[in-house]
Scaffold this active site. Structure first.
Site, PDB file in Angstrom:
ATOM      1  N   ASP A 134       0.844  -1.189   0.000  1.00 31.78           N
ATOM      2  CA  ASP A 134       0.000   0.000   0.000  1.00 31.78           C
ATOM      3  C   ASP A 134       0.883   1.243   0.000  1.00 31.78           C
ATOM      4  OD1 ASP A 134      -0.160   1.014   3.230  1.00 31.78           O
ATOM      5  OD2 ASP A 134       0.555  -1.016   2.840  1.00 31.78           O
ATOM      6  N   HIS A 179       1.833  -8.721  -4.193  1.00 33.12           N
ATOM      7  CA  HIS A 179       0.734  -7.860  -3.758  1.00 33.12           C
ATOM      8  C   HIS A 179       1.301  -6.454  -3.610  1.00 33.12           C
ATOM      9  CE1 HIS A 179      -3.012  -6.724  -1.725  1.00 33.12           C
ATOM     10  NE2 HIS A 179      -2.244  -6.010  -0.900  1.00 33.12           N
ATOM     11  N   ASP A 206       1.813 -17.518  -5.709  1.00 35.14           N
ATOM     12  CA  ASP A 206       2.303 -16.336  -6.417  1.00 35.14           C
ATOM     13  C   ASP A 206       1.099 -15.619  -7.019  1.00 35.14           C
ATOM     14  OD1 ASP A 206       3.843 -14.448  -7.598  1.00 35.14           O
ATOM     15  OD2 ASP A 206       4.777 -15.767  -9.071  1.00 35.14           O
ATOM     16  N   GLU A 246       2.869 -10.379  -0.267  1.00 41.33           N
ATOM     17  CA  GLU A 246       3.136  -8.951  -0.224  1.00 41.33           C
ATOM     18  C   GLU A 246       4.646  -8.736  -0.195  1.00 41.33           C
ATOM     19  OE1 GLU A 246       1.196  -4.976   1.771  1.00 41.33           O
ATOM     20  OE2 GLU A 246       1.122  -6.840   2.907  1.00 41.33           O
TER      21      GLU A 246
END
Length: 604
Positions: A184, A527, A576, A585
């Site tokens: 993020d 991610h 994956d 992530e």
């Protein structure tokens, strides 16, 4: 028909090349004259003959496998193959065991050199507040405009996800810059702390390899070591998160027995650090940072964040003392203010009730107090920090040492970082105390080797260790093993470091390299909101050198992991997949030990 047959053959060959192979070994090859180990998945109960052949088929070495049998971590039955020795540098080597043949592999003098540099480049590419230029990345599609420029934020106010009402604050801080933490666009002081420490510790050991102009970063050519320049980008952000003098905020004080119905107390938070800065709500995948228009806020200060700032700024003061005296002084003053603020507010925790970013909650900050005191003592030599160190239950402790509460290195467990500093930095500590610190680190390394010797894949990681970010936890154990090698000179510790790195690069239950761009079967779909080609082809694939969080069978909270719950052995609980934030992530505190270990092995 011929064309179709050829296409089918090519597709079959491609599928075969991408399929897991029974012989598992590092997918980037081996160090000439160094430790070399492979694993064969086989139910055979007796030893099997093996050979190493060169590109021409000539046999260079042979021996017998060592049957291990059933391995709980992988859920497989395996044989171990040790072919250490003086294979000359070259390419096209193959390992053959009966009908099984490995992929070809190389032997080089410096197999980890490129990996270290690529691992370090994650930080530049995850910078906030600056354009990522084409000349600094491996592919044009990885470049992007500056994001979150001029980021002046005030505090979150209103209801959190548990219904508590936060009053906010009367101040704003310019927190432009720093590194995006993970998948993020949040920036977190707690996770920044262990990351900055790891990179600065690397700087003290082999930082000369990253002199000015050696890295593709914006500051190259400014006369300062490039590794220091990269670290400063985030240390500046951490310093900016410190609260000015004379600020009072309404905060929950004391242990958080519930996330709901928090009781707020007016608290003088002068010198404390805001825990984090991130979006008001979680942003979708994919989502380029320079297009982010979701409101962002500072979130309440915490004792843990304040001590992370104190420790990071103190080691920063030492690192910059001979480079930029003014900056070193600024960092040290911030460290002292933060430590004193934590002493004044020793029990302010983050409740983890905010949307839009990770919690990084830590309700035991005894290890952070110890770590910060160690760094401040190393920076100042002041008696008061030594007194606090000697009073700490973590004093000179290390993972697995009898009577010590100090656990393995991870973002909520930083006590060992303090011991590493006390063991390796010249301070006023008595020689007997320094020797105890060194001996305890060696004891921890011995415990890790004992675990390695009990595991089928020969790594210092047991079946209960596969948690969120397991790959970084393994690499942090490799840091301890590296230090044991430095302390004792014994080769077995360095060999265990290589074992850990070989696991990361393919010698594992899935025949999977957990690093993008490295190996026959690299991680491809992290991610991550920008390296999100798997979600939208208009977004880039990841650059090389990015470490996946790795297998995780203990927090299977994402939609991909949920489908695997109860069906996979600990070492095999991984996919994956871009939607798997619990297993795939990427994060700054994960790539930091990847860089540390790869750089250390290369420097050795």
């Amino acid at each position: 028909m011929l064309a179709g047959t050829g296409l089918a053959a090519l597709m079959s060959a491609a599928a075969l090349a991408d399929a897991p192979a029974p012989l598992r070994l590092s997918q980037i090859g081996f160090e000439a004259g160094g430790h070399k180990r492979a694993i064969l998945v086989s139910d055979a109960a007796t030893p099997l003959s093996w050979q190493i052949v060169d590109a021409s088929g000539a046999v260079l070495a042979d021996g017998e496998t060592m049957p291990f049998g059933a391995d709980e971590s992988s859920g497989q039955s395996v044989h171990q193959i040790d072919f250490s020795g003086a294979l000359e540098a070259g390419e096209g080597y193959r390992l053959i065991v009966n009908a099984y043949e490995s992929r070809s592999f190389a032997v080089t003098e410096r197999p980890w050199q490129d990996l270290a540099r690529d691992a370090l480049n994650l930080f530049h590419q995850n910078r906030a507040g600056i354009a990522i230029e084409e000349r600094h990345v491996e592919r044009p599609d990885l470049a992007r405009p500056a994001a979150h420029e001029n980021e002046v934020l005030t505090c979150f106010s209103g209801e959190d996800t548990a219904g508590n009402h936060w009053a906010g604050c009367d101040h704003s801080l310019d927190v432009t810059g720093g590194w995006y933490d993970a998948g993020d666009h949040g920036k977190y002081v707690v996770n920044s702390g262990i990351t900055v420490w790891t990179l600065l510790d690397a700087y003290t050991r082999f930082g000369a390899a990253y002199g000015d102009g050696t890295l593709p970063i914006a500051e190259a050519g400014n006369g300062v070591n490039d590794l220091l320049d990269e670290i400063r980008w985030n240390l500046d952000f951490m310093l900016a998160m410190q609260i000015p003098e004379g600020v009072t905020m309404d905060l929950p004080v004391g242990p958080l027995t519930s996330r709901e119905d928090l009781v707020f107390t007016p608290t003088d938070v002068s010198g404390m650090a805001h825990h984090k800065a991130h979006n008001e709500v979680w942003t979708p995948l994919p989502y380029a940072p320079h297009t982010d228009d979701v409101p962002r806020y500072l979130y309440p200060p915490s004792t843990a964040a304040t001590l992370n700032l104190a420790a990071s700024a103190a080691i920063g003061a030492r690192a910059w003392a001979d480079v930029d005296a003014d900056y070193a002084s600024r960092a040290l003053n911030a460290a002292i203010r933060a430590y004193d603020a934590a002493l004044a507010n020793p029990d302010i925790y983050t409740p983890g009730t905010f949307d839009g970013g990770g919690g990084y909650g830590d309700n035991d900050v005894s290890d952070e107090f110890y770590w910060a005191a160690a760094e401040l003592y190393a920076a100042t030599g002041e008696q008061r920090y030594l007194d606090d160190l000697r009073a700490s239950p973590h004093f000179l402790g290390a993972p697995g040492v009898e009577g010590s509460p100090t656990g393995s290195i991870a973002w909520p467990s930083v006590g060992a970082l303090g011991t590493i500093t006390l063991a390796t930095v010249e301070t006023g500590l008595s020689e007997a105390e320094r020797e105890t610190a060194r001996a305890n680190l060696v004891t921890a390394a011995d415990a890790y080797i004992a675990v390695r010797d009990s595991e089928g894949y020969a790594i210092p990681f047991g079946p209960g260790d596969y948690v969120w970010g397991s790959t970084s936890n393994l690499l942090n154990r490799a840091v301890i093993l590296s230090l044991a090698h430095e302390i004792t000179g014994e080769a077995r510790y360095r060999e265990a470091v290589v074992d850990a790195m070989d696991y990361i690069l393919g010698r594992n239950a899935l025949d999977q390299s957990y690093v993008s761009g490295y190996g026959a079967r690299p991680m491809r779909n992290p991610h991550h909101r920008f390296w999100a080609h798997a979600a939208d082809p208009a977004f880039p694939k990841p650059p090389a050198g990015i470490l996946s969080g790795g297998p995780n069978n203990q927090n299977m909270s994402d939609p991909i992991a949920q489908t695997m719950r109860g069906t996979c052995a600990p070492q095999a609980c991984w996919a994956d997949h871009i939607d798997s934030y619990a297993m795939n992530e990427v994060a700054i505190n994960w790539n930091a030990p990847l860089f540390w270990v790869a750089g250390w092995l290369d420097a050795e």
